[in-house]
Structure formats: C-alpha cells, structure tokens
Scaffold this motif. Structure first.
Motif, PDB file in Angstrom:
ATOM      1  N   GLN A 249      -2.350  -8.013   7.166  1.00 30.21           N
ATOM      2  CA  GLN A 249      -1.109  -8.660   6.746  1.00 30.21           C
ATOM      3  C   GLN A 249       0.116  -8.056   7.442  1.00 30.21           C
ATOM      4  OE1 GLN A 249      -0.606 -11.096   3.717  1.00 30.21           O
ATOM      5  NE2 GLN A 249      -2.475 -11.569   4.809  1.00 30.21           N
ATOM      6  N   PHE A 250       0.060  -6.769   7.713  1.00 27.89           N
ATOM      7  CA  PHE A 250       1.219  -6.073   8.274  1.00 27.89           C
ATOM      8  C   PHE A 250       1.041  -5.843   9.772  1.00 27.89           C
ATOM      9  CE2 PHE A 250       1.262  -5.155   3.802  1.00 27.89           C
ATOM     10  CZ  PHE A 250       2.605  -5.163   3.459  1.00 27.89           C
ATOM     11  N   GLY A 251       2.130  -6.081  10.526  1.00 27.15           N
ATOM     12  CA  GLY A 251       2.099  -5.810  11.949  1.00 27.15           C
ATOM     13  C   GLY A 251       1.422  -6.870  12.789  1.00 27.15           C
ATOM     14  N   VAL A 252       1.123  -8.019  12.208  1.00 27.38           N
ATOM     15  CA  VAL A 252       0.520  -9.120  12.961  1.00 27.38           C
ATOM     16  C   VAL A 252       1.411 -10.360  12.827  1.00 27.38           C
ATOM     17  CG1 VAL A 252      -1.857  -8.303  12.781  1.00 27.38           C
ATOM     18  CG2 VAL A 252      -0.926  -9.740  10.960  1.00 27.38           C
ATOM     19  N   LYS A 302      -2.378  -0.781   2.762  1.00 26.47           N
ATOM     20  CA  LYS A 302      -3.799  -0.653   3.094  1.00 26.47           C
ATOM     21  C   LYS A 302      -4.638  -1.643   2.299  1.00 26.47           C
ATOM     22  CE  LYS A 302      -7.482   2.815   3.471  1.00 26.47           C
ATOM     23  NZ  LYS A 302      -7.835   4.251   3.258  1.00 26.47           N
ATOM     24  N   LEU A 303      -4.315  -1.792   1.016  1.00 24.46           N
ATOM     25  CA  LEU A 303      -5.049  -2.751   0.182  1.00 24.46           C
ATOM     26  C   LEU A 303      -4.897  -4.164   0.730  1.00 24.46           C
ATOM     27  CD1 LEU A 303      -4.217  -1.448  -3.424  1.00 24.46           C
ATOM     28  CD2 LEU A 303      -6.433  -1.344  -2.264  1.00 24.46           C
ATOM     29  N   TYR A 304      -3.655  -4.528   1.061  1.00 21.49           N
ATOM     30  CA  TYR A 304      -3.414  -5.866   1.608  1.00 21.49           C
ATOM     31  C   TYR A 304      -4.149  -6.058   2.934  1.00 21.49           C
ATOM     32  CZ  TYR A 304       0.021  -7.825  -1.646  1.00 21.49           C
ATOM     33  OH  TYR A 304       0.631  -8.379  -2.747  1.00 21.49           O
ATOM     34  N   ASN A 305      -4.070  -5.061   3.811  1.00 19.76           N
ATOM     35  CA  ASN A 305      -4.717  -5.182   5.113  1.00 19.76           C
ATOM     36  C   ASN A 305      -6.237  -5.270   5.009  1.00 19.76           C
ATOM     37  OD1 ASN A 305      -2.357  -5.220   6.606  1.00 19.76           O
ATOM     38  ND2 ASN A 305      -2.324  -3.010   6.920  1.00 19.76           N
ATOM     39  N   GLN A 306      -6.790  -4.731   3.946  1.00 20.02           N
ATOM     40  CA  GLN A 306      -8.237  -4.793   3.733  1.00 20.02           C
ATOM     41  C   GLN A 306      -8.662  -6.021   2.937  1.00 20.02           C
ATOM     42  OE1 GLN A 306      -9.031  -0.999   1.868  1.00 20.02           O
ATOM     43  NE2 GLN A 306      -9.217   0.075   3.826  1.00 20.02           N
ATOM     44  N   GLY A 307      -7.662  -6.844   2.580  1.00 20.94           N
ATOM     45  CA  GLY A 307      -7.981  -8.069   1.854  1.00 20.94           C
ATOM     46  C   GLY A 307      -8.285  -7.855   0.385  1.00 20.94           C
ATOM     47  N   LYS A 308      -7.875  -6.701  -0.145  1.00 24.45           N
ATOM     48  CA  LYS A 308      -8.128  -6.403  -1.558  1.00 24.45           C
ATOM     49  C   LYS A 308      -6.951  -6.854  -2.419  1.00 24.45           C
ATOM     50  CE  LYS A 308     -11.054  -2.416  -0.425  1.00 24.45           C
ATOM     51  NZ  LYS A 308     -11.236  -0.951  -0.556  1.00 24.45           N
ATOM     52  N   SER A 309      -7.223  -7.085  -3.683  1.00 25.31           N
ATOM     53  CA  SER A 309      -6.178  -7.560  -4.592  1.00 25.31           C
ATOM     54  C   SER A 309      -5.231  -6.420  -4.966  1.00 25.31           C
ATOM     55  CB  SER A 309      -6.810  -8.149  -5.859  1.00 25.31           C
ATOM     56  OG  SER A 309      -7.544  -7.160  -6.554  1.00 25.31           O
ATOM     57  N   VAL A 310      -3.978  -6.775  -5.205  1.00 24.10           N
ATOM     58  CA  VAL A 310      -2.958  -5.807  -5.593  1.00 24.10           C
ATOM     59  C   VAL A 310      -2.351  -6.259  -6.913  1.00 24.10           C
ATOM     60  CG1 VAL A 310      -0.730  -4.781  -5.008  1.00 24.10           C
ATOM     61  CG2 VAL A 310      -2.417  -5.192  -3.211  1.00 24.10           C
ATOM     62  N   ASN A 311      -2.359  -5.361  -7.894  1.00 23.33           N
ATOM     63  CA  ASN A 311      -1.737  -5.634  -9.188  1.00 23.33           C
ATOM     64  C   ASN A 311      -0.529  -4.713  -9.322  1.00 23.33           C
ATOM     65  OD1 ASN A 311      -0.945  -6.093 -11.792  1.00 23.33           O
ATOM     66  ND2 ASN A 311      -2.935  -5.659 -12.738  1.00 23.33           N
ATOM     67  N   PHE A 312       0.661  -5.269  -9.127  1.00 25.20           N
ATOM     68  CA  PHE A 312       1.864  -4.441  -9.144  1.00 25.20           C
ATOM     69  C   PHE A 312       2.143  -3.845 -10.522  1.00 25.20           C
ATOM     70  CE2 PHE A 312       2.842  -7.082  -5.339  1.00 25.20           C
ATOM     71  CZ  PHE A 312       2.965  -6.039  -4.437  1.00 25.20           C
ATOM     72  N   ASP A 313       1.579  -4.410 -11.564  1.00 26.39           N
ATOM     73  CA  ASP A 313       1.743  -3.827 -12.903  1.00 26.39           C
ATOM     74  C   ASP A 313       1.174  -2.417 -12.967  1.00 26.39           C
ATOM     75  OD1 ASP A 313       3.117  -5.904 -14.131  1.00 26.39           O
ATOM     76  OD2 ASP A 313       1.274  -6.950 -14.708  1.00 26.39           O
ATOM     77  N   ASP A 314       0.179  -2.146 -12.122  1.00 28.36           N
ATOM     78  CA  ASP A 314      -0.469  -0.830 -12.148  1.00 28.36           C
ATOM     79  C   ASP A 314       0.461   0.286 -11.676  1.00 28.36           C
ATOM     80  OD1 ASP A 314      -2.777  -2.079 -13.003  1.00 28.36           O
ATOM     81  OD2 ASP A 314      -3.705  -2.118 -11.006  1.00 28.36           O
ATOM     82  N   TYR A 315       1.524  -0.069 -10.964  1.00 27.28           N
ATOM     83  CA  TYR A 315       2.381   0.957 -10.368  1.00 27.28           C
ATOM     84  C   TYR A 315       3.623   1.266 -11.209  1.00 27.28           C
ATOM     85  CZ  TYR A 315      -0.614  -0.017  -6.388  1.00 27.28           C
ATOM     86  OH  TYR A 315      -1.703  -0.175  -5.578  1.00 27.28           O
ATOM     87  N   HIS A 316       3.928   0.415 -12.160  1.00 31.31           N
ATOM     88  CA  HIS A 316       5.044   0.665 -13.090  1.00 31.31           C
ATOM     89  C   HIS A 316       6.362   0.935 -12.359  1.00 31.31           C
ATOM     90  CE1 HIS A 316       1.920   0.879 -16.137  1.00 31.31           C
ATOM     91  NE2 HIS A 316       1.327   1.845 -15.447  1.00 31.31           N
ATOM     92  N   ASP A 317       6.582   0.240 -11.261  1.00 28.08           N
ATOM     93  CA  ASP A 317       7.815   0.408 -10.486  1.00 28.08           C
ATOM     94  C   ASP A 317       8.142  -0.915  -9.807  1.00 28.08           C
ATOM     95  OD1 ASP A 317       9.927   1.074  -8.860  1.00 28.08           O
ATOM     96  OD2 ASP A 317       8.935   2.761  -7.859  1.00 28.08           O
TER      97      ASP A 317
END
Length: 449
Positions: A249-252, A302-317
């Motif tokens: 996702q990043f740098g392409v 890294k998660l995005y580039n590996q095609g994995k899901s990201v849950n922003f709630d997990d980061y509390h920020d």
C-alpha cells in the motif's frame, strides 16, 4: 565562575574552533556562498534575511498558512520542502550557521524576528529543529545578549510543541553556552536537546535524504570523519530493493494498488483511515496536527503492506489513522496532484482573487481520471473536517497547512519557502470550495466518504 568569564571562555573556544577548521579545511576567507532561490520574492517581508537561507523548512512540514480568507490573501510563509517530517511525522526546521554572513551584513534583530515569524506557523503543531553549528565564527556570531534575549522571547507557545532539538557538530563552545544558559533552561526543555557528532547520526531520527544540508556542513562532516583515529567501520552494501508485495500500500503507485485490488479506485488504506476518522475523529481538537509513535506507524504500515487487517480501536489513539493517511499520501511515487500540475498551481497567486476558484477547477479537471477520483474523495473528507472546525479547530486554512505538500511537490529538489504560499492557497481553495471545484466531473465507479 562568573557569567562574564563564561563569555570570554566561549569566545576563546570559538576562536579555537576557527583555527582548527581553517587548518583542516584551508579556509582563507569567510564568505558564505549565496543561496539562490528563484522563487523568493523580493517583496517578502523578511527578504533581507530569508535570502541567505539560514532557516529552512525541510521535507513535508513546514507549511504556509494564509491570513484572512481565500479572497483576501496575505503573504505569510510557514514552511519549506517536499517532505520535511522526521521519523515521527513532525515538521523539521533547520538552522545553518554557515549560511550566516558577517554580523555587519546581517541585522540580528531581524533574524530573530524572522525566526519567530517562521515558527509562528508551526507552534500549533509538533515540530523538530535541527541546528547545524558548523560555520559559527567570531565574524558572524550574535552577541551573548542577543542569545539571551532570543531564549527569553521564545515563550511556552514555542517550547510546548517543540519535540526535539538536534545540535549537529557540537563543540566546546556549545558546552560553555550550556553553562551560561543552564539556569534559564528547564529540565523538561533540556531533555529535548540531543547532541549529534556526525550527520549519519541524524538518520536515526529524521528522513536524512530529504534534509537540505549545506555543502559546507557535509564537507566539514567528511573532514571530521577523516580525522577519526583508527579505521572507519566498513561500508555496508545495501542490497537492491525488493519488488513490492502484491498487497503493498505504501510507496507504490495508485495504478499498482488499483491493479492489485480488483480495480478499486480508492486505495484500501485511504478508505479505511477516512472511514474511521469520519466516525470517530471529526470533532477531535487538532486532528492531523499531532504526531504518533513512529514504531506504531511502522507496525501499521507493515500490516497494510502484508495485506492484513488493521483495527484502529486497538491502538487507542485517534492520531494514528490521521498520521497513516498523511504518510500514505507523501510516500506516493508521484504526488496526487501530479508533477505536471506543479507550475500551474504555483501560478494561482497571480490569478485575480475572484477567478481563483475557477482556475483551481480548471487544473483539477485536467488530472488523470484515477488521480481525480482519489483527490475528490480526500477533499470531500477534508471539507467535512473543516465544517467541524468549531470543535476540532481545523479550518480549511489549517488543513491546507498540513496537507499542502502532501498533495504536491516538485519533481526535482524541494519546494522553496515562497512556493508554499501558492501550494497551500490552492489546497485551501479546494477544501473551502469543494462543491464548486468538483461538481462537473463524474467518473464511473467513484465513491465518496
């Protein structure tokens, strides 16, 4: 030891530095080469100081804001550079002593005013300062009284969001200054100062390759390394870059992401960050102004580039998805507004105020279809953010300061300080007049936030 003794000591140490540098670098005269900036307008309120290039705004941050509204435009500069952020997404301002001419050629009071004038554009955001000490000499150094006045004038509003001050190539002169100012400097501010002996040390903290480091400083660094006792560590060969992952996702490019995501026009990382911020961040004060943990940002990338899901709630920020969105934009190989539009956008300040929105529309209509759709999606969201400015304090002007150089930068080098005015004005007009600019072109498959 009394203060006047420290002042004499400082002068002695500065003279020692000069002798040492002269012997190693064969400098016979002191004359900093002129820094040519073809875009610096002679009508700039601090042209007499700015023309020397002492203060630079590196990389993405620095910024430029507008006083008044889009029809009543005042020349106020805030930043420089294509991508001036440090490793935590903060804007970077550099101060180069080697660019300072002899004191009789530079009004130090004006220099202080120009420094404050520049910082005033950043104090509401987290920012970083890099101080290149090399080149400070008896001929060009400000007086101790001036330094004391400068420190006192930089009150809490300047110090609060200064997250790091890097002093590059410190000498004994700096140590003596520290003893002089120690009674005035709070412990909290002192912790923000980091001394770096070599330019390579900056790589741990900043996007080193995006800094505008004076050639004099680079040569001095090479001389210092050459004087090191013993052998330098062997140069590590960097392997050629690997091809991007299919899920990258990043740098392409936008086209690469589209091809790998079943023809979807809006990149997944943009869709997900915008969706999350729309639901939970519209009324957050200072949205897009704050930085986030650099390690966390790297982990999310890294998660995005590996095609994995990201849950922003997990980061509390809430600032993490905001930084991710900015990072995605500035890591595109070509800016969203394209290199071809750069010169056209610079001309926006030459257009009559009443015709600027029409000119913006013309430029945007000429974008490639995919860029147009992604830009429309983003600006639609930023328009929503600006509509909540009573809560988040992010007006169209404030957002333009943050996003201007994330959307457009020159194909070679970095944007000059004077270029930031039209670039950020153009971005502000897009946000303020979103409906007018984007109402006449529809692309099949486009979606809005």
């Amino acid at each position: 030891m009394s203060e006047i003794d420290y002042e004499k000591l400082a002068e002695i140490e500065l003279q020692k530095d000069e002798v040492e540098n002269t012997q190693s670098e064969q400098e016979e005269t002191f004359m900093p080469p002129p820094l040519e900036d073809p875009e610096l307008n002679i009508n700039h309120p601090y042209y007499d100081v700015a023309r020397h290039g002492i203060i630079q705004l590196a990389g993405e941050v620095s910024i430029c804001c507008l006083k008044g509204n889009s029809r009543s435009f005042f020349f106020v500069t805030k930043r420089k550079g294509r991508r001036s952020d440090d490793n935590s997404g903060r804007k970077v301002i550099t101060f180069s002593c080697c660019r300072m001419p002899p004191s009789h050629q530079l009004n130090h009071t004006r220099l202080l005013e120009y420094l404050k004038y520049t910082l005033d554009q950043y104090v509401e955001n987290d920012y970083t300062v890099v101080y290149f000490h090399y080149g400070l000499k008896s001929l060009n150094k400000p007086s101790l009284k001036w330094l004391q006045t400068a420190y006192k004038e930089f009150d809490r509003k300047y110090k609060k969001n200064l997250k790091a001050l890097y002093v590059v190539h410190p000498t004994n002169f700096i140590k003596i200054l520290w003893n002089i100012f120690k009674p005035l400097i709070s412990h909290k501010f002192g912790k923000k100062i980091t001394y770096l002996n070599y330019l390579s040390d900056l790589r741990e903290h900043l996007k080193y390759d995006q800094l505008n480091i004076p050639q004099e400083v680079i040569r001095h660094d090479e001389n210092l390394r050459g004087r090191q006792k013993g052998k330098l560590p062997p140069v590590v060969k960097v392997p050629p870059p690997r091809p991007p992952l299919p899920t990258q996702q990043f740098g392409v490019s936008l086209q690469y992401i589209k091809d790998k995501n079943k023809g979807e026009l809006i990149p997944p990382v943009m869709k997900e960050t915008v969706s999350y911020l729309k639901r939970k961040g519209l009324q957050v004060e200072g949205l897009f102004r704050r930085s986030a943990s650099i390690q966390t940002i790297k982990d999310v990338q890294k998660l995005y580039n590996q095609g994995k899901s990201v849950n922003f709630d997990d980061y509390h920020d809430i600032h993490i998805p905001a930084v991710i969105l900015k990072t995605f934009l500035r890591e595109l190989p070509q800016p969203l507004l394209t290199f071809e539009c750069y010169d056209h956008i610079l001309g926006i300040t030459s257009v009559e105020s009443s015709l600027r929105v029409t000119r913006c529309k013309q430029i945007v209509q000429g974008l490639p279809e995919h860029n147009y759709v992604v830009l429309k999606y983003l600006i639609c969201f930023l328009h929503m953010v600006s509509q909540e400015s009573i809560y988040n304090r992010m007006t169209a002007s404030s957002l333009a300061c943050v996003f201007g150089l994330n959307l457009i930068w020159p194909s070679k080098g970095t944007a000059s300080l004077s270029a930031l005015v039209p670039l950020n004005l153009f971005t502000e007009l897009l946000i303020d007049f979103y409906t007018n600019v984007f109402n006449s072109r529809t692309v099949p498959g486009e979606i809005l936030p």
